[in-house]
Write a protein that holds these residues in place. Structure first.
Motif, PDB file in Angstrom:
ATOM      1  N   PHE A 257       0.834  -1.198   0.000  1.00 33.49           N
ATOM      2  CA  PHE A 257       0.000   0.000   0.000  1.00 33.49           C
ATOM      3  C   PHE A 257       0.864   1.241   0.000  1.00 33.49           C
ATOM      4  O   PHE A 257       2.039   1.208   0.353  1.00 33.49           O
ATOM      5  N   ARG A 258       0.250   2.338  -0.440  1.00 36.73           N
ATOM      6  CA  ARG A 258       0.920   3.631  -0.458  1.00 36.73           C
ATOM      7  C   ARG A 258       0.891   4.227   0.941  1.00 36.73           C
ATOM      8  O   ARG A 258      -0.173   4.405   1.529  1.00 36.73           O
ATOM      9  N   THR A 259       2.062   4.515   1.472  1.00 41.94           N
ATOM     10  CA  THR A 259       2.146   5.100   2.814  1.00 41.94           C
ATOM     11  C   THR A 259       1.794   6.581   2.799  1.00 41.94           C
ATOM     12  O   THR A 259       1.487   7.156   3.842  1.00 41.94           O
ATOM     13  N   ASP A 260       1.821   7.194   1.608  1.00 38.57           N
ATOM     14  CA  ASP A 260       1.509   8.617   1.500  1.00 38.57           C
ATOM     15  C   ASP A 260       0.051   8.866   1.102  1.00 38.57           C
ATOM     16  O   ASP A 260      -0.328   9.999   0.827  1.00 38.57           O
ATOM     17  N   TYR A 261      -0.764   7.815   1.087  1.00 42.59           N
ATOM     18  CA  TYR A 261      -2.157   7.963   0.701  1.00 42.59           C
ATOM     19  C   TYR A 261      -2.953   8.565   1.871  1.00 42.59           C
ATOM     20  O   TYR A 261      -2.717   8.218   3.030  1.00 42.59           O
ATOM     21  N   PRO A 262      -3.910   9.459   1.598  1.00 45.15           N
ATOM     22  CA  PRO A 262      -4.712  10.049   2.671  1.00 45.15           C
ATOM     23  C   PRO A 262      -5.423   8.981   3.503  1.00 45.15           C
ATOM     24  O   PRO A 262      -6.010   8.044   2.968  1.00 45.15           O
ATOM     25  N   GLY A 263      -5.314   9.101   4.824  1.00 44.73           N
ATOM     26  CA  GLY A 263      -5.980   8.175   5.734  1.00 44.73           C
ATOM     27  C   GLY A 263      -5.100   7.038   6.206  1.00 44.73           C
ATOM     28  O   GLY A 263      -5.458   6.332   7.142  1.00 44.73           O
ATOM     29  N   VAL A 264      -3.933   6.840   5.574  1.00 42.05           N
ATOM     30  CA  VAL A 264      -3.002   5.814   6.044  1.00 42.05           C
ATOM     31  C   VAL A 264      -2.360   6.316   7.330  1.00 42.05           C
ATOM     32  O   VAL A 264      -1.931   7.462   7.417  1.00 42.05           O
ATOM     33  N   SER A 265      -2.320   5.446   8.323  1.00 41.53           N
ATOM     34  CA  SER A 265      -1.697   5.794   9.591  1.00 41.53           C
ATOM     35  C   SER A 265      -0.640   4.746   9.927  1.00 41.53           C
ATOM     36  O   SER A 265      -0.968   3.579  10.128  1.00 41.53           O
ATOM     37  N   ILE A 266       0.620   5.186   9.919  1.00 42.11           N
ATOM     38  CA  ILE A 266       1.735   4.343  10.330  1.00 42.11           C
ATOM     39  C   ILE A 266       2.657   5.190  11.194  1.00 42.11           C
ATOM     40  O   ILE A 266       2.607   6.421  11.145  1.00 42.11           O
ATOM     41  N   GLY A 267       3.481   4.535  11.977  1.00 45.38           N
ATOM     42  CA  GLY A 267       4.390   5.261  12.864  1.00 45.38           C
ATOM     43  C   GLY A 267       5.399   6.097  12.089  1.00 45.38           C
ATOM     44  O   GLY A 267       5.713   5.818  10.933  1.00 45.38           O
ATOM     45  N   PRO A 268       5.950   7.128  12.746  1.00 47.34           N
ATOM     46  CA  PRO A 268       6.889   8.025  12.068  1.00 47.34           C
ATOM     47  C   PRO A 268       8.176   7.334  11.601  1.00 47.34           C
ATOM     48  O   PRO A 268       8.727   7.697  10.564  1.00 47.34           O
ATOM     49  N   THR A 269       8.636   6.325  12.321  1.00 46.45           N
ATOM     50  CA  THR A 269       9.844   5.605  11.903  1.00 46.45           C
ATOM     51  C   THR A 269       9.596   4.855  10.614  1.00 46.45           C
ATOM     52  O   THR A 269      10.404   4.899   9.681  1.00 46.45           O
ATOM     53  N   LEU A 270       8.453   4.154  10.536  1.00 50.22           N
ATOM     54  CA  LEU A 270       8.103   3.444   9.305  1.00 50.22           C
ATOM     55  C   LEU A 270       7.902   4.425   8.161  1.00 50.22           C
ATOM     56  O   LEU A 270       8.325   4.167   7.035  1.00 50.22           O
TER      57      LEU A 270
ATOM     58  N   HIS B  71       5.990  -3.241  18.393  1.00 50.42           N
ATOM     59  CA  HIS B  71       4.645  -3.364  17.818  1.00 50.42           C
ATOM     60  C   HIS B  71       4.176  -2.011  17.303  1.00 50.42           C
ATOM     61  O   HIS B  71       4.304  -0.996  17.977  1.00 50.42           O
ATOM     62  N   GLU B  72       3.633  -2.041  16.089  1.00 49.30           N
ATOM     63  CA  GLU B  72       3.109  -0.831  15.454  1.00 49.30           C
ATOM     64  C   GLU B  72       1.699  -1.105  14.954  1.00 49.30           C
ATOM     65  O   GLU B  72       1.445  -2.120  14.323  1.00 49.30           O
ATOM     66  N   ARG B  73       0.804  -0.194  15.210  1.00 52.92           N
ATOM     67  CA  ARG B  73      -0.566  -0.283  14.719  1.00 52.92           C
ATOM     68  C   ARG B  73      -0.651   0.462  13.399  1.00 52.92           C
ATOM     69  O   ARG B  73      -0.260   1.629  13.294  1.00 52.92           O
ATOM     70  N   LEU B  74      -1.148  -0.218  12.375  1.00 49.59           N
ATOM     71  CA  LEU B  74      -1.303   0.379  11.053  1.00 49.59           C
ATOM     72  C   LEU B  74      -2.783   0.510  10.731  1.00 49.59           C
ATOM     73  O   LEU B  74      -3.572  -0.378  11.062  1.00 49.59           O
TER      74      LEU B  74
ATOM     75  N   ALA C  57       9.289   7.265   7.728  1.00 52.51           N
ATOM     76  CA  ALA C  57      10.588   7.756   7.279  1.00 52.51           C
ATOM     77  C   ALA C  57      11.305   6.706   6.424  1.00 52.51           C
ATOM     78  O   ALA C  57      11.956   7.039   5.435  1.00 52.51           O
ATOM     79  N   GLN C  58      11.186   5.436   6.787  1.00 53.40           N
ATOM     80  CA  GLN C  58      11.827   4.364   6.032  1.00 53.40           C
ATOM     81  C   GLN C  58      11.122   4.081   4.707  1.00 53.40           C
ATOM     82  O   GLN C  58      11.758   3.693   3.737  1.00 53.40           O
ATOM     83  N   PHE C  59       9.801   4.233   4.700  1.00 49.29           N
ATOM     84  CA  PHE C  59       8.989   3.900   3.536  1.00 49.29           C
ATOM     85  C   PHE C  59       8.065   5.080   3.221  1.00 49.29           C
ATOM     86  O   PHE C  59       6.863   5.012   3.471  1.00 49.29           O
ATOM     87  N   PRO C  60       8.617   6.162   2.675  1.00 51.12           N
ATOM     88  CA  PRO C  60       7.810   7.372   2.477  1.00 51.12           C
ATOM     89  C   PRO C  60       6.725   7.241   1.413  1.00 51.12           C
ATOM     90  O   PRO C  60       5.765   8.010   1.442  1.00 51.12           O
ATOM     91  N   LYS C  61       6.853   6.298   0.494  1.00 56.11           N
ATOM     92  CA  LYS C  61       5.875   6.166  -0.588  1.00 56.11           C
ATOM     93  C   LYS C  61       5.059   4.881  -0.496  1.00 56.11           C
ATOM     94  O   LYS C  61       3.856   4.897  -0.708  1.00 56.11           O
ATOM     95  N   GLU C  62       5.721   3.754  -0.225  1.00 56.80           N
ATOM     96  CA  GLU C  62       5.060   2.461  -0.349  1.00 56.80           C
ATOM     97  C   GLU C  62       5.736   1.420   0.538  1.00 56.80           C
ATOM     98  O   GLU C  62       6.935   1.474   0.753  1.00 56.80           O
ATOM     99  N   ILE C  63       4.932   0.477   1.027  1.00 50.76           N
ATOM    100  CA  ILE C  63       5.444  -0.601   1.859  1.00 50.76           C
ATOM    101  C   ILE C  63       4.642  -1.870   1.559  1.00 50.76           C
ATOM    102  O   ILE C  63       3.476  -1.790   1.172  1.00 50.76           O
ATOM    103  N   THR C  64       5.284  -3.003   1.717  1.00 51.25           N
ATOM    104  CA  THR C  64       4.605  -4.291   1.641  1.00 51.25           C
ATOM    105  C   THR C  64       4.680  -4.929   3.014  1.00 51.25           C
ATOM    106  O   THR C  64       5.768  -5.059   3.577  1.00 51.25           O
ATOM    107  N   ILE C  65       3.526  -5.293   3.545  1.00 45.98           N
ATOM    108  CA  ILE C  65       3.477  -5.976   4.835  1.00 45.98           C
ATOM    109  C   ILE C  65       3.097  -7.432   4.597  1.00 45.98           C
ATOM    110  O   ILE C  65       2.497  -7.771   3.579  1.00 45.98           O
TER     111      ILE C  65
END
Length: 175
Positions: free
Chosen positions: A42-55, A91-94, A57-65
């Motif tokens: 998913f796109r980490t920069d998409y409106p409504g996505v909530s991930i921790g600031p460390t994640l 533990h991180e809540r996404l 910073a590591q994945f500013p555009k996209e991440i695969t979980i």
């Protein structure tokens, strides 16, 4: 050629996202059956996505979980899902709106969906590296660029069986 005033592309896209939603609803209520597991990009920069600031910073555009062995509190609504995962032992809540999904795959049965993002241009970029110290089943990664992605040629038993990848482009008329 007539203009598509009914919006078939939007209808098909919504239904394909509904497949991911339905699968996650089942897993949220019954758990993962058998060898099923999911790679969700998913796109980490998409409106409504909530991930921790460390994640972020590591994945500013996209991440695969990966949802396989270690995930907690999977909650699914009509518009989004939320899950807790472990990254580098923390533990991180996404919270991820379904509209932010780029792809949803279940390698255990060679099934995959690729999505178009609404109102955003998508250029898949590989991540520099997974989160440091993340376990194999927990490591967030980015998928290769679409042009580099190749479906698996064989299943675990060595039988030739192509993966099933469904993309919205399959339903579009070519001009």
């Amino acid at each position: 050629m007539a203009k598509d005033e009914l919006g078939y592309d939007r209808i098909v896209e919504r239904q394909l996202r509904g497949v991911a939603r339905e699968v996650l609803l089942q897993v949220g209520s019954k758990g993962l059956p058998g060898d099923h597991h999911f790679y969700i990009t998913f796109r980490t920069d998409y409106p409504g996505v909530s991930i921790g600031p460390t994640l972020k910073a590591q994945f500013p555009k996209e991440i695969t979980i990966v949802l396989q062995h270690q995930f907690w509190g999977l909650e699914v609504t009509d518009e989004a899902f939320a899950v807790t995962l472990s990254f580098s032992g923390k533990h991180e809540r996404l919270h991820v709106p379904f509209d932010a999904l780029v792809s949803f795959t279940d390698p255990s049965v060679k099934f995959g969906l690729q999505f178009e993002l609404k109102n955003q241009q998508v250029e898949l970029q590989p991540a520099d590296k997974p989160a440091p110290g993340a376990a194999k089943d927990e490591a967030p990664t980015a998928l290769p660029k679409k042009s580099e992605t190749k479906p698996a040629e064989t299943n675990g038993g060595g039988d030739a069986k192509p993966a099933t990848i469904i993309a919205l482009d399959n339903f579009r008329k070519k001009h």
